[in-house]
Design a protein around this motif. Structure first.
Motif, PDB file in Angstrom:
ATOM      1  N   UNK A 163      -3.253  11.966  -8.512  1.00  0.00           N
ATOM      2  CA  UNK A 163      -4.368  12.551  -7.768  1.00  0.00           C
ATOM      3  C   UNK A 163      -4.180  14.052  -7.566  1.00  0.00           C
ATOM      4  N   UNK A 164      -5.295  14.722  -7.325  1.00  0.00           N
ATOM      5  CA  UNK A 164      -5.231  16.151  -7.017  1.00  0.00           C
ATOM      6  C   UNK A 164      -4.986  16.381  -5.524  1.00  0.00           C
ATOM      7  N   UNK A 165      -5.311  15.383  -4.694  1.00  0.00           N
ATOM      8  CA  UNK A 165      -5.052  15.495  -3.259  1.00  0.00           C
ATOM      9  C   UNK A 165      -4.975  14.092  -2.647  1.00  0.00           C
ATOM     10  N   UNK A 166      -4.669  14.039  -1.360  1.00  0.00           N
ATOM     11  CA  UNK A 166      -4.468  12.751  -0.690  1.00  0.00           C
ATOM     12  C   UNK A 166      -5.754  11.912  -0.645  1.00  0.00           C
ATOM     13  N   UNK A 167      -6.891  12.560  -0.409  1.00  0.00           N
ATOM     14  CA  UNK A 167      -8.153  11.809  -0.372  1.00  0.00           C
ATOM     15  C   UNK A 167      -8.425  11.127  -1.709  1.00  0.00           C
ATOM     16  N   UNK A 168      -8.182  11.855  -2.783  1.00  0.00           N
ATOM     17  CA  UNK A 168      -8.389  11.277  -4.107  1.00  0.00           C
ATOM     18  C   UNK A 168      -7.415  10.117  -4.331  1.00  0.00           C
ATOM     19  N   UNK A 169      -6.177  10.271  -3.880  1.00  0.00           N
ATOM     20  CA  UNK A 169      -5.188   9.196  -4.013  1.00  0.00           C
ATOM     21  C   UNK A 169      -5.619   7.963  -3.235  1.00  0.00           C
ATOM     22  N   UNK A 170      -6.192   8.168  -2.050  1.00  0.00           N
ATOM     23  CA  UNK A 170      -6.679   7.037  -1.254  1.00  0.00           C
ATOM     24  C   UNK A 170      -7.809   6.308  -1.979  1.00  0.00           C
ATOM     25  N   UNK A 171      -8.696   7.068  -2.623  1.00  0.00           N
ATOM     26  CA  UNK A 171      -9.767   6.443  -3.417  1.00  0.00           C
ATOM     27  C   UNK A 171      -9.171   5.635  -4.569  1.00  0.00           C
ATOM     28  N   UNK A 172      -8.177   6.213  -5.242  1.00  0.00           N
ATOM     29  CA  UNK A 172      -7.514   5.515  -6.347  1.00  0.00           C
ATOM     30  C   UNK A 172      -6.857   4.233  -5.856  1.00  0.00           C
ATOM     31  N   UNK A 173      -6.218   4.318  -4.689  1.00  0.00           N
ATOM     32  CA  UNK A 173      -5.543   3.160  -4.105  1.00  0.00           C
ATOM     33  C   UNK A 173      -6.553   2.049  -3.800  1.00  0.00           C
ATOM     34  N   UNK A 174      -7.659   2.419  -3.175  1.00  0.00           N
ATOM     35  CA  UNK A 174      -8.680   1.411  -2.843  1.00  0.00           C
ATOM     36  C   UNK A 174      -9.248   0.767  -4.106  1.00  0.00           C
ATOM     37  N   UNK A 175      -9.572   1.590  -5.093  1.00  0.00           N
ATOM     38  CA  UNK A 175     -10.091   1.047  -6.360  1.00  0.00           C
ATOM     39  C   UNK A 175      -9.063   0.130  -7.011  1.00  0.00           C
TER      40      UNK A 175
ATOM     41  N   UNK B  61       0.819  -1.228   0.000  1.00  0.00           N
ATOM     42  CA  UNK B  61       0.000   0.000   0.000  1.00  0.00           C
ATOM     43  C   UNK B  61       0.849   1.273   0.000  1.00  0.00           C
ATOM     44  N   UNK B  62       1.914   1.309   0.772  1.00  0.00           N
ATOM     45  CA  UNK B  62       2.742   2.516   0.839  1.00  0.00           C
ATOM     46  C   UNK B  62       3.345   2.884  -0.508  1.00  0.00           C
ATOM     47  N   UNK B  63       3.934   1.907  -1.171  1.00  0.00           N
ATOM     48  CA  UNK B  63       4.529   2.167  -2.487  1.00  0.00           C
ATOM     49  C   UNK B  63       3.466   2.544  -3.514  1.00  0.00           C
ATOM     50  N   UNK B  64       2.342   1.848  -3.464  1.00  0.00           N
ATOM     51  CA  UNK B  64       1.289   2.111  -4.445  1.00  0.00           C
ATOM     52  C   UNK B  64       0.595   3.448  -4.175  1.00  0.00           C
ATOM     53  N   UNK B  65       0.594   3.881  -2.924  1.00  0.00           N
ATOM     54  CA  UNK B  65       0.048   5.203  -2.612  1.00  0.00           C
ATOM     55  C   UNK B  65       0.894   6.264  -3.298  1.00  0.00           C
ATOM     56  N   UNK B  66       2.195   6.050  -3.344  1.00  0.00           N
ATOM     57  CA  UNK B  66       3.078   6.975  -4.055  1.00  0.00           C
ATOM     58  C   UNK B  66       2.713   7.079  -5.531  1.00  0.00           C
ATOM     59  N   UNK B  67       2.367   5.953  -6.131  1.00  0.00           N
ATOM     60  CA  UNK B  67       1.938   5.948  -7.537  1.00  0.00           C
ATOM     61  C   UNK B  67       0.653   6.754  -7.669  1.00  0.00           C
TER      62      UNK B  67
END
Length: 190
Positions: A44-56, A33-39
């Motif tokens: 993403x435009x912000x961290x919340x959007x990145x978290x949504x992308x990560x979950x999807x 998850x940590x490495x993929x969050x970086x991707x």
């Protein structure tokens, strides 16, 4: 006397995930998850959007895990899914600029090699993050993730020409920003 189980390898976790073991999915998620969050953060435009992308992305990883055949690294396979998932999320939630004037695209300032070499990675990542979403996506796909313009066109739903143009414009913007940063550093030091 208590025996500790050896830490499972990625291959062990993949095998267990294919068998539907939830605990293995959780362990694999925690491992990557940590490495993929970086991707995801790059798109993403912000961290919340990145978290949504990560979950999807992880939902897709677990849905498609049967398709992983062990050819190449599993982490690379997951990274590719994360990139595609992030782009899909982006396209669904943002309107992307389709074209850039080609006359503007060819006018790129040169960068002093010394100035570019003194730029730290975190500074460059901040500059990339500051690009408009369309430029940032194309720049990330091409310069960081290694996709061709043809692949970018297919992924992003734009033409190859638009991909080339947006990359060129993104580079020009980044070069200008690097020059401005170095100018400020020079003025501050002087």
């Amino acid at each position: 006397m208590m025996f500790l189980e050896p830490k499972p390898t990625i291959d062990d976790l993949v095998t267990r995930c294919k068998a539907g073991q939830r605990k293995a999915q959780e362990m694999l998620y925690k491992l990557l998850a940590g490495k993929m969050m970086g991707v995801c953060l790059r798109y993403a435009t912000d961290r919340m959007e990145a978290e949504d992308m990560l979950q999807n992305g992880f939902i897709k990883v677990f849905q498609k895990i049967e398709d992983y055949r062990g050819e190449g690294s599993f982490e690379g396979w997951v990274r590719r899914i994360m990139v595609h998932s992030s782009i899909e999320y982006y396209r669904k939630h943002h309107k992307m600029m389709q074209l850039v004037d080609m006359e503007d695209a060819g006018q790129e300032p040169s960068v002093n090699a010394v100035a570019a070499s003194s730029l730290e990675a975190k500074d460059l990542l901040l500059l990339i993050k500051g690009l408009s979403p369309g430029y940032r996506m194309v720049f990330n796909l091409y310069a960081i993730d290694g996709y061709s313009h043809k692949e970018i066109a297919e992924i992003a739903g734009i033409t190859e020409g638009a991909s080339k143009s947006q990359l060129s414009r993104a580079r020009a913007i980044l070069k200008e920003q690097v020059l401005q940063m170095e100018k400020k550093r020079y003025e501050y030091a002087g």
